[in-house]
Design a protein around this motif. Sequence first.
Motif, PDB file in Angstrom:
ATOM      1  N   SER A   2       4.392  23.235  73.300  1.00 18.45           N
ATOM      2  CA  SER A   2       5.668  23.642  72.718  1.00 18.45           C
ATOM      3  C   SER A   2       5.642  23.377  71.225  1.00 18.45           C
ATOM      4  CB  SER A   2       6.832  22.898  73.367  1.00 18.45           C
ATOM      5  OG  SER A   2       6.738  21.532  73.102  1.00 18.45           O
ATOM      6  N   GLY A   3       6.433  24.140  70.503  1.00 20.13           N
ATOM      7  CA  GLY A   3       6.494  23.996  69.054  1.00 20.13           C
ATOM      8  C   GLY A   3       7.654  24.788  68.494  1.00 20.13           C
ATOM      9  N   ILE A   4       7.741  24.808  67.174  1.00 21.47           N
ATOM     10  CA  ILE A   4       8.831  25.476  66.471  1.00 21.47           C
ATOM     11  C   ILE A   4       8.308  26.783  65.879  1.00 21.47           C
ATOM     12  CG2 ILE A   4      10.474  25.264  64.566  1.00 21.47           C
ATOM     13  CD1 ILE A   4      10.256  22.211  64.963  1.00 21.47           C
ATOM     14  N   ASP A  30      13.492  28.518  66.320  1.00 19.57           N
ATOM     15  CA  ASP A  30      13.636  28.303  67.761  1.00 19.57           C
ATOM     16  C   ASP A  30      12.498  27.442  68.284  1.00 19.57           C
ATOM     17  OD1 ASP A  30      15.793  29.969  67.603  1.00 19.57           O
ATOM     18  OD2 ASP A  30      14.857  31.658  68.641  1.00 19.57           O
ATOM     19  N   ILE A  31      12.762  26.737  69.373  1.00 24.71           N
ATOM     20  CA  ILE A  31      11.716  25.953  70.034  1.00 24.71           C
ATOM     21  C   ILE A  31      11.202  26.781  71.201  1.00 24.71           C
ATOM     22  CG2 ILE A  31      11.201  23.835  71.291  1.00 24.71           C
ATOM     23  CD1 ILE A  31      13.512  22.532  69.703  1.00 24.71           C
ATOM     24  N   VAL A  32       9.886  26.998  71.251  1.00 28.32           N
ATOM     25  CA  VAL A  32       9.290  27.803  72.317  1.00 28.32           C
ATOM     26  C   VAL A  32       8.288  26.973  73.110  1.00 28.32           C
ATOM     27  CG1 VAL A  32       9.589  30.033  71.173  1.00 28.32           C
ATOM     28  CG2 VAL A  32       7.528  28.730  70.765  1.00 28.32           C
ATOM     29  N   THR A  33       8.178  27.297  74.394  1.00 33.14           N
ATOM     30  CA  THR A  33       7.161  26.716  75.260  1.00 33.14           C
ATOM     31  C   THR A  33       6.143  27.809  75.542  1.00 33.14           C
ATOM     32  OG1 THR A  33       8.814  25.271  76.236  1.00 33.14           O
ATOM     33  CG2 THR A  33       6.751  25.532  77.434  1.00 33.14           C
ATOM     34  N   CYS A  34       4.866  27.494  75.320  1.00 30.26           N
ATOM     35  CA  CYS A  34       3.804  28.486  75.441  1.00 30.26           C
ATOM     36  C   CYS A  34       2.798  28.051  76.501  1.00 30.26           C
ATOM     37  CB  CYS A  34       3.060  28.640  74.123  1.00 30.26           C
ATOM     38  SG  CYS A  34       4.111  28.724  72.699  1.00 30.26           S
ATOM     39  N   GLY A  35       2.250  29.025  77.207  1.00 31.15           N
ATOM     40  CA  GLY A  35       1.231  28.758  78.209  1.00 31.15           C
ATOM     41  C   GLY A  35      -0.076  29.410  77.816  1.00 31.15           C
ATOM     42  N   SER A  90      -6.360  38.564  71.757  1.00 30.33           N
ATOM     43  CA  SER A  90      -6.890  39.168  70.534  1.00 30.33           C
ATOM     44  C   SER A  90      -7.811  38.138  69.876  1.00 30.33           C
ATOM     45  CB  SER A  90      -5.753  39.571  69.596  1.00 30.33           C
ATOM     46  OG  SER A  90      -5.127  38.427  69.089  1.00 30.33           O
ATOM     47  N   LYS A  91      -8.150  38.359  68.622  1.00 26.07           N
ATOM     48  CA  LYS A  91      -9.058  37.441  67.927  1.00 26.07           C
ATOM     49  C   LYS A  91      -8.493  36.029  67.851  1.00 26.07           C
ATOM     50  CE  LYS A  91     -11.290  36.751  63.457  1.00 26.07           C
ATOM     51  NZ  LYS A  91     -11.421  37.256  62.089  1.00 26.07           N
ATOM     52  N   THR A  92      -7.194  35.891  67.605  1.00 32.39           N
ATOM     53  CA  THR A  92      -6.601  34.559  67.418  1.00 32.39           C
ATOM     54  C   THR A  92      -5.580  34.169  68.482  1.00 32.39           C
ATOM     55  OG1 THR A  92      -4.922  35.498  65.975  1.00 32.39           O
ATOM     56  CG2 THR A  92      -6.898  34.639  64.920  1.00 32.39           C
ATOM     57  N   VAL A  93      -5.112  35.106  69.292  1.00 39.66           N
ATOM     58  CA  VAL A  93      -4.033  34.830  70.235  1.00 39.66           C
ATOM     59  C   VAL A  93      -4.600  34.438  71.593  1.00 39.66           C
ATOM     60  CG1 VAL A  93      -2.009  35.776  71.386  1.00 39.66           C
ATOM     61  CG2 VAL A  93      -2.498  36.414  69.038  1.00 39.66           C
ATOM     62  N   ARG A  94      -4.234  33.219  72.063  1.00 41.29           N
ATOM     63  CA  ARG A  94      -4.670  32.725  73.366  1.00 41.29           C
ATOM     64  C   ARG A  94      -3.510  32.138  74.173  1.00 41.29           C
ATOM     65  NH1 ARG A  94      -8.471  34.558  70.920  1.00 41.29           N
ATOM     66  NH2 ARG A  94     -10.637  33.906  70.941  1.00 41.29           N
ATOM     67  N   PHE A  95      -2.290  32.271  73.661  1.00 37.16           N
ATOM     68  CA  PHE A  95      -1.116  31.702  74.316  1.00 37.16           C
ATOM     69  C   PHE A  95      -0.029  32.753  74.446  1.00 37.16           C
ATOM     70  CE2 PHE A  95      -3.339  27.994  72.910  1.00 37.16           C
ATOM     71  CZ  PHE A  95      -3.055  27.035  73.865  1.00 37.16           C
ATOM     72  N   ASN A  96       0.883  32.530  75.407  1.00 30.32           N
ATOM     73  CA  ASN A  96       1.976  33.442  75.716  1.00 30.32           C
ATOM     74  C   ASN A  96       3.276  32.658  75.815  1.00 30.32           C
ATOM     75  OD1 ASN A  96       2.803  36.109  76.494  1.00 30.32           O
ATOM     76  ND2 ASN A  96       0.805  36.297  77.489  1.00 30.32           N
ATOM     77  N   VAL A  97       4.367  33.180  75.282  1.00 34.24           N
ATOM     78  CA  VAL A  97       5.659  32.499  75.338  1.00 34.24           C
ATOM     79  C   VAL A  97       6.190  32.534  76.775  1.00 34.24           C
ATOM     80  CG1 VAL A  97       8.063  32.573  74.587  1.00 34.24           C
ATOM     81  CG2 VAL A  97       6.246  32.958  72.944  1.00 34.24           C
ATOM     82  N   LEU A  98       6.638  31.366  77.269  1.00 35.16           N
ATOM     83  CA  LEU A  98       7.194  31.250  78.612  1.00 35.16           C
ATOM     84  C   LEU A  98       8.681  30.925  78.602  1.00 35.16           C
ATOM     85  CD1 LEU A  98       4.331  29.231  80.307  1.00 35.16           C
ATOM     86  CD2 LEU A  98       4.743  31.678  80.446  1.00 35.16           C
TER      87      LEU A  98
END
Length: 160
Positions: free
Chosen positions: A75-77, A124-129, A135-143
């Motif tokens: 999780s992060g901002i 906003d605070i998001v939780t990611c899985g 893609s080249k840099t994206v390995r997480f998805n917003v849950l």
Amino acid sequence: MAEQNEKAFQKQLGVNVGFQSKKPGQKKAPGKAGQRYWKNVGLGFKTPKEAIEGTYVDKKCPFTGNISIRGRILSGIVKSTKMNKTIIVRRNYVHYIKKYARYEKRHSNLAVHVSPCFRVNEGDIVTCGQCRPLSKTVRFNVLRVIPKGQKAGKKGFSAF
């Protein structure tokens, strides 16, 4: 029908769009009236109502696409929302310096895919899985998204 805002025709995998029945009295396609595929990602995360009732098509969405969530949950901002369907999440942490027996603040940025079923703004605070590389840099998805004004829970440790 699905929202068509890309050059190529967008459709969900496994959903028969335009399927015609052989018998004249039957409806167009099997399944519910909406003919929409959605799933529960598990791990205690609820499927958003927009993912179930919406008309968007996103093959990288964990709720309506061909993506499985496995590995880390972070999780992060939200720091930046300038990209299309991708956000930058800032994760703050402290690092211990043994020589001085003190901590220093550090941060890392994470590129995260955000499905159209979420409305995300900066702060906003998001939780990611974690998922497979999208893609080249994206390995997480917003849950999950917690809007800026609301509190995440009990009073306690917060971001710097």
